[in-house]
Design a protein around this motif. Sequence first.
Motif, PDB file in Angstrom:
ATOM      1  N   ILE A   1     -22.633  24.490  16.017  1.00  0.00           N
ATOM      2  CA  ILE A   1     -21.718  24.801  14.919  1.00  0.00           C
ATOM      3  C   ILE A   1     -21.062  26.139  15.221  1.00  0.00           C
ATOM      4  CG2 ILE A   1     -21.483  25.376  12.474  1.00  0.00           C
ATOM      5  CD1 ILE A   1     -23.973  23.651  11.937  1.00  0.00           C
ATOM      6  N   VAL A   2     -19.745  26.190  15.074  1.00  0.00           N
ATOM      7  CA  VAL A   2     -18.989  27.427  15.210  1.00  0.00           C
ATOM      8  C   VAL A   2     -18.271  27.641  13.888  1.00  0.00           C
ATOM      9  CG1 VAL A   2     -17.178  28.646  16.474  1.00  0.00           C
ATOM     10  CG2 VAL A   2     -18.677  27.046  17.695  1.00  0.00           C
ATOM     11  N   TYR A   3     -18.580  28.751  13.212  1.00  0.00           N
ATOM     12  CA  TYR A   3     -17.975  28.999  11.902  1.00  0.00           C
ATOM     13  C   TYR A   3     -17.209  30.324  11.889  1.00  0.00           C
ATOM     14  CZ  TYR A   3     -22.343  31.621  11.184  1.00  0.00           C
ATOM     15  OH  TYR A   3     -23.411  32.471  11.314  1.00  0.00           O
ATOM     16  N   ALA A   4     -16.082  30.306  11.184  1.00  0.00           N
ATOM     17  CA  ALA A   4     -15.224  31.487  11.116  1.00  0.00           C
ATOM     18  C   ALA A   4     -15.787  32.545  10.184  1.00  0.00           C
ATOM     19  CB  ALA A   4     -13.819  31.086  10.674  1.00  0.00           C
ATOM     20  N   SER A   5     -16.291  32.136   9.020  1.00  0.00           N
ATOM     21  CA  SER A   5     -16.849  33.086   8.051  1.00  0.00           C
ATOM     22  C   SER A   5     -18.243  32.631   7.656  1.00  0.00           C
ATOM     23  CB  SER A   5     -15.944  33.212   6.822  1.00  0.00           C
ATOM     24  OG  SER A   5     -15.857  31.974   6.140  1.00  0.00           O
ATOM     25  N   SER A   6     -19.079  33.595   7.283  1.00  0.00           N
ATOM     26  CA  SER A   6     -20.486  33.314   7.026  1.00  0.00           C
ATOM     27  C   SER A   6     -20.782  33.112   5.540  1.00  0.00           C
ATOM     28  CB  SER A   6     -21.346  34.467   7.547  1.00  0.00           C
ATOM     29  OG  SER A   6     -21.129  35.621   6.756  1.00  0.00           O
ATOM     30  N   SER A   7     -21.937  32.550   5.294  1.00  0.00           N
ATOM     31  CA  SER A   7     -22.437  32.408   3.921  1.00  0.00           C
ATOM     32  C   SER A   7     -22.601  33.780   3.273  1.00  0.00           C
ATOM     33  CB  SER A   7     -23.773  31.672   3.917  1.00  0.00           C
ATOM     34  OG  SER A   7     -23.616  30.378   4.395  1.00  0.00           O
ATOM     35  N   GLU A   8     -23.041  34.740   4.064  1.00  0.00           N
ATOM     36  CA  GLU A   8     -23.191  36.111   3.554  1.00  0.00           C
ATOM     37  C   GLU A   8     -21.850  36.680   3.112  1.00  0.00           C
ATOM     38  OE1 GLU A   8     -24.910  40.450   5.043  1.00  0.00           O
ATOM     39  OE2 GLU A   8     -25.082  38.716   6.360  1.00  0.00           O
ATOM     40  N   GLN A   9     -20.802  36.454   3.907  1.00  0.00           N
ATOM     41  CA  GLN A   9     -19.469  36.905   3.524  1.00  0.00           C
ATOM     42  C   GLN A   9     -19.014  36.209   2.243  1.00  0.00           C
ATOM     43  OE1 GLN A   9     -17.814  35.943   7.438  1.00  0.00           O
ATOM     44  NE2 GLN A   9     -16.946  38.021   7.521  1.00  0.00           N
ATOM     45  N   LEU A  10     -19.236  34.896   2.159  1.00  0.00           N
ATOM     46  CA  LEU A  10     -18.834  34.152   0.969  1.00  0.00           C
ATOM     47  C   LEU A  10     -19.516  34.716  -0.272  1.00  0.00           C
ATOM     48  CD1 LEU A  10     -17.399  31.868  -0.515  1.00  0.00           C
ATOM     49  CD2 LEU A  10     -19.315  30.370   0.157  1.00  0.00           C
ATOM     50  N   ALA A  11     -20.802  34.958  -0.186  1.00  0.00           N
ATOM     51  CA  ALA A  11     -21.524  35.504  -1.339  1.00  0.00           C
ATOM     52  C   ALA A  11     -20.950  36.857  -1.744  1.00  0.00           C
ATOM     53  CB  ALA A  11     -23.010  35.619  -1.016  1.00  0.00           C
ATOM     54  N   ALA A  12     -20.627  37.693  -0.779  1.00  0.00           N
ATOM     55  CA  ALA A  12     -20.049  39.009  -1.073  1.00  0.00           C
ATOM     56  C   ALA A  12     -18.668  38.870  -1.706  1.00  0.00           C
ATOM     57  CB  ALA A  12     -19.976  39.851   0.200  1.00  0.00           C
ATOM     58  N   TRP A  13     -17.849  37.944  -1.187  1.00  0.00           N
ATOM     59  CA  TRP A  13     -16.511  37.743  -1.754  1.00  0.00           C
ATOM     60  C   TRP A  13     -16.598  37.229  -3.183  1.00  0.00           C
ATOM     61  CZ3 TRP A  13     -14.946  34.728   3.201  1.00  0.00           C
ATOM     62  CH2 TRP A  13     -14.669  35.635   4.235  1.00  0.00           C
TER      63      TRP A  13
END
Length: 162
Positions: free
Chosen positions: A100-112
């Motif tokens: 899996i290659v992802y542009a943004s992380s779950s951690e970033q999503l939670a922060a946003w």
Amino acid sequence: MINEDGMKHLDRCVELATRAVETGNPPFGSVLVDEHGDVLFEGHNLTADGDDTQHPEFAIARWAAANMTPDERAAATVYTSGEHCPMCAAAHGWVGLGRIVYASSSEQLAAWLDEFHAAPPPVATLPIHDVVPGLPVEGPFPVMAEVIRQLHERYLKQGPQQ
């Protein structure tokens, strides 16, 4: 390590995430690529109709299970605008997909979401490795963070379309 073709696949994921927002869906887009670099399946979130399981990563796992051999699945890569949620990570693991290659992380999503004072998702924003240990993953890519952050902000401001 991601190459130029990999970055093009991530750019396509962002295009799909943009299309998702334009159709009232959360900004997630994903692409399934075989071992030769050929795109086999792509999609974006389709949850605006009320079925919150209609994530592109889940659709990819179901498509791969129906259309690929176990060896083909293991050699494939899923590119995605955002790190898989636990439901999608589990589906990915159960069908035996590869990297899996992802542009943004779950951690970033939670922060946003916190930054936007939005409610957190009903399922924890866990890293993929907490759901599928040992799976090869790559991401996030800081160069893509701001555009994806803006897509989440745009989606939250417009709200889902009915």
